[in-house]
Design a protein around this motif. Structure first.
Motif, PDB file in Angstrom:
ATOM      1  N   SER A 166      86.437  16.197  46.080  1.00 41.71           N
ATOM      2  CA  SER A 166      86.416  14.430  46.482  1.00 41.71           C
ATOM      3  C   SER A 166      86.882  13.851  44.559  1.00 41.71           C
ATOM      4  O   SER A 166      86.491  14.636  43.527  1.00 41.71           O
ATOM      5  N   VAL A 167      86.784  12.615  44.442  1.00 47.36           N
ATOM      6  CA  VAL A 167      87.552  11.992  43.253  1.00 47.36           C
ATOM      7  C   VAL A 167      85.681  12.515  42.849  1.00 47.36           C
ATOM      8  O   VAL A 167      85.730  12.581  41.575  1.00 47.36           O
ATOM      9  N   ALA A 168      84.330  12.360  43.354  1.00 49.00           N
ATOM     10  CA  ALA A 168      82.988  12.529  43.021  1.00 49.00           C
ATOM     11  C   ALA A 168      83.332  14.064  42.649  1.00 49.00           C
ATOM     12  O   ALA A 168      82.055  14.494  41.965  1.00 49.00           O
ATOM     13  N   SER A 169      84.091  14.898  42.958  1.00 55.35           N
ATOM     14  CA  SER A 169      83.745  16.841  41.872  1.00 55.35           C
ATOM     15  C   SER A 169      83.639  17.041  40.407  1.00 55.35           C
ATOM     16  O   SER A 169      83.004  17.153  40.325  1.00 55.35           O
ATOM     17  N   THR A 170      84.175  15.936  40.053  1.00 61.87           N
ATOM     18  CA  THR A 170      84.234  15.944  38.635  1.00 61.87           C
ATOM     19  C   THR A 170      83.067  15.066  38.054  1.00 61.87           C
ATOM     20  O   THR A 170      83.562  15.158  36.661  1.00 61.87           O
ATOM     21  N   SER A 171      82.282  14.644  38.718  1.00 63.57           N
ATOM     22  CA  SER A 171      81.098  13.554  38.248  1.00 63.57           C
ATOM     23  C   SER A 171      80.086  13.835  39.000  1.00 63.57           C
ATOM     24  O   SER A 171      79.755  14.581  40.189  1.00 63.57           O
ATOM     25  N   THR A 175      99.512  29.558  48.691  1.00 59.05           N
ATOM     26  CA  THR A 175      98.232  28.701  47.778  1.00 59.05           C
ATOM     27  C   THR A 175      97.101  27.859  47.481  1.00 59.05           C
ATOM     28  O   THR A 175      97.085  27.876  49.646  1.00 59.05           O
ATOM     29  N   VAL A 176      96.426  27.260  47.128  1.00 55.66           N
ATOM     30  CA  VAL A 176      95.134  26.424  47.556  1.00 55.66           C
ATOM     31  C   VAL A 176      95.243  25.424  46.736  1.00 55.66           C
ATOM     32  O   VAL A 176      95.807  25.204  45.331  1.00 55.66           O
ATOM     33  N   THR A 177      94.953  24.533  47.589  1.00 56.30           N
ATOM     34  CA  THR A 177      95.470  22.909  47.314  1.00 56.30           C
ATOM     35  C   THR A 177      93.935  22.442  47.151  1.00 56.30           C
ATOM     36  O   THR A 177      93.110  22.503  48.081  1.00 56.30           O
ATOM     37  N   ALA A 178      93.200  21.390  46.375  1.00 58.87           N
ATOM     38  CA  ALA A 178      92.009  20.476  46.415  1.00 58.87           C
ATOM     39  C   ALA A 178      92.918  19.122  46.770  1.00 58.87           C
ATOM     40  O   ALA A 178      93.237  18.979  45.937  1.00 58.87           O
ATOM     41  N   LEU A 179      91.884  18.555  47.456  1.00 55.72           N
ATOM     42  CA  LEU A 179      91.628  16.988  47.940  1.00 55.72           C
ATOM     43  C   LEU A 179      91.197  16.427  48.033  1.00 55.72           C
ATOM     44  O   LEU A 179      89.650  16.867  47.784  1.00 55.72           O
ATOM     45  N   GLN A 180      91.283  15.201  46.764  1.00 57.07           N
ATOM     46  CA  GLN A 180      90.155  14.645  46.292  1.00 57.07           C
ATOM     47  C   GLN A 180      89.733  13.075  46.725  1.00 57.07           C
ATOM     48  O   GLN A 180      90.910  12.343  45.879  1.00 57.07           O
ATOM     49  N   PRO A 181      89.267  12.448  47.672  1.00 53.90           N
ATOM     50  CA  PRO A 181      89.348  11.193  48.142  1.00 53.90           C
ATOM     51  C   PRO A 181      88.328  10.661  47.834  1.00 53.90           C
ATOM     52  O   PRO A 181      87.818  10.535  46.658  1.00 53.90           O
ATOM     53  N   GLY A 182      88.654   9.286  47.292  1.00 55.16           N
ATOM     54  CA  GLY A 182      88.247   7.838  46.713  1.00 55.16           C
ATOM     55  C   GLY A 182      87.422   7.758  48.229  1.00 55.16           C
ATOM     56  O   GLY A 182      87.285   8.231  48.951  1.00 55.16           O
ATOM     57  N   ALA A 183      86.630   6.489  47.972  1.00 53.33           N
ATOM     58  CA  ALA A 183      85.817   5.759  48.889  1.00 53.33           C
ATOM     59  C   ALA A 183      86.654   5.734  50.234  1.00 53.33           C
ATOM     60  O   ALA A 183      87.661   5.274  49.944  1.00 53.33           O
ATOM     61  N   ALA A 217      91.303   5.605  44.041  1.00 53.57           N
ATOM     62  CA  ALA A 217      90.985   6.178  43.728  1.00 53.57           C
ATOM     63  C   ALA A 217      91.893   6.788  42.355  1.00 53.57           C
ATOM     64  O   ALA A 217      91.024   8.472  41.782  1.00 53.57           O
ATOM     65  N   LYS A 218      92.735   7.392  42.525  1.00 54.89           N
ATOM     66  CA  LYS A 218      93.759   8.022  41.116  1.00 54.89           C
ATOM     67  C   LYS A 218      93.002   8.022  39.664  1.00 54.89           C
ATOM     68  O   LYS A 218      92.008   8.852  39.160  1.00 54.89           O
ATOM     69  N   MET A 219      92.860   6.383  39.649  1.00 59.26           N
ATOM     70  CA  MET A 219      91.912   6.661  38.292  1.00 59.26           C
ATOM     71  C   MET A 219      90.549   6.487  38.594  1.00 59.26           C
ATOM     72  O   MET A 219      90.347   7.208  37.291  1.00 59.26           O
ATOM     73  N   GLU A 220      89.946   6.562  39.685  1.00 55.90           N
ATOM     74  CA  GLU A 220      88.456   6.938  38.942  1.00 55.90           C
ATOM     75  C   GLU A 220      88.610   8.590  38.914  1.00 55.90           C
ATOM     76  O   GLU A 220      87.503   9.065  38.116  1.00 55.90           O
ATOM     77  N   GLY A 221      89.265   9.534  40.049  1.00 61.49           N
ATOM     78  CA  GLY A 221      89.824  10.855  39.245  1.00 61.49           C
ATOM     79  C   GLY A 221      89.918  11.174  38.464  1.00 61.49           C
ATOM     80  O   GLY A 221      89.422  11.881  38.055  1.00 61.49           O
ATOM     81  N   LEU A 222      90.959  10.568  37.591  1.00 62.00           N
ATOM     82  CA  LEU A 222      90.973  10.826  36.319  1.00 62.00           C
ATOM     83  C   LEU A 222      89.893  10.377  35.286  1.00 62.00           C
ATOM     84  O   LEU A 222      89.943  10.478  34.815  1.00 62.00           O
TER      85      LEU A 222
END
Ligand SMILES: NC(=O)c1ccc[n+]([C@@H]2O[C@H](COP(=O)([O-])OP(=O)(O)OC[C@H]3O[C@@H](n4cnc5c(N)ncnc54)[C@H](OP(=O)(O)O)[C@@H]3O)[C@@H](O)[C@H]2O)c1
Length: 270
Positions: free
Chosen positions: A142-147, A179-187, A236-241
């Motif tokens: 999630s984008v929330a993975s870092t918050s 390979t392993v990829t993480a998908l980080q969706p926003g809302a 979503a990208k901005m939230e993640g960054l």
């Protein structure tokens, strides 16, 4: 029972609705056959729908929050006689609300699905992929993975786990061809917020991303072997960054305003 096919095989969990259904659709569009899993009978309807384009699709109805549910999915893969080319660990739920009032069993079940099943299925399936020295893994974080995520405190922690687990596995497997990829969706516009009991929150009434666009980003990144991708909008990208750089107390305050029960402007309508 084995199947004869020259197509690749993707295993997608949580594929009956939302982001998972769209991940499965993306895989079919890229000529994958599918083994798809969800807890309820909707997985059979999804399979019928996904098979219309000519793909072989096997639905597995299993509760992945249970140890035996993970084993049931693994056994279905083994019984298919197919090797797994892509593993998309996406099934997940949220439990919204204040930690002190939330139901413990609901939170523990969420941990079993969002965390334990991801570990269990990785443990069972990754060795087969590594043995073939080929494969792609996508883990939905999630984008929330870092918050920190107030009023979604346990959920947020499960998604932090998913991101860190994906990144660590990626490093461990770097010389294996997998390979392993993480998908980080926003809302994202899925059943997530309603199922999480978050209808009265600001985030639930706000603008959301299209799950099809999120899934496309996810599958593109997975096939390209990228480490992670935000899905799908610039927001979503901005939230993640932003989540990667701000201090935790600041992020907790920002998140809490979005997820607090009753924070929706049109709260009385819910
Ligand atoms: N929507 C968002 O805003 C958002 C944002 C960031 C991350 N995510 C993540 O995206 C992933 C997919 O969520 P979504 O938004 O697409 O929600 P969704 O539409 O509610 O989909 C959840 C999927 O998981 C399955 N599932 C739930 N409990 C299960 C269980 N015990 N065993 C097996 N399958 C189970 C559901 O199947 P059943 O209906 O059969 O239970 C469904 O297929 C989750 O990991 C979530 O954390 C979502």
């Amino acid at each position: 029972m084995g199947t004869v096919s020259t197509r690749k095989l993707a295993v997608v969990t949580g594929a009956s609705s939302g982001i998972g259904l769209e991940l499965a659709r993306e895989c079919v569009e890229r000529d994958f056959d599918l083994i798809i899993c969800a807890e309820d009978s909707g997985i059979h309807t999804a399979a019928e729908h996904l098979a219309k384009g000519g793909a072989w699709v096997l639905p597995v109805q299993a509760d992945l929050a249970m140890f035996d549910g993970c084993k049931q999915l693994y056994q279905a893969i083994v019984d298919s006689g197919r090797h797994v080319d892509a593993l998309l660990l996406n099934a997940g739920v949220g439990v919204g609300g204040a930690f002190l009032v939330n139901d413990l069993e609901a939170e523990l079940k969420m941990i079993r699905l969002n965390v334990e099943a991801v570990v269990h299925l990785s443990k069972l399936i990754l060795p087969m992929m590594v043995n073939r020295r080929e494969g792609r893994v996508l883990i939905t974080a999630s984008v929330a993975s870092t918050s920190p995520a107030p009023y979604l405190a346990v959920y947020g922690a499960t998604k932090a786990f998913d991101l860190m687990f994906a990144e660590a596995l990626r490093y461990e497997l770097k010389d294996t061809g997998v390979t392993v990829t993480a998908l980080q969706p926003g809302a994202t516009d899925t059943e997530f917020f309603d199922r999480a009991g978050m209808d009265s929150t600001k985030v639930a009434e706000g603008k959301k991303d299209d799950p099809a666009e999120v899934a496309k980003k996810g599958v593109d990144a997975m096939l390209a072997g990228k480490d992670k991708v935000f899905g799908a909008s610039m927001k979503a990208k901005m939230e993640g960054l932003v989540g990667e750089v701000l201090p935790e107390p600041t992020k907790a305050k920002m998140q809490g305003k979005q997820t607090k029960p009753g924070s929706a402007k049109n709260e009385h309508k819910h």
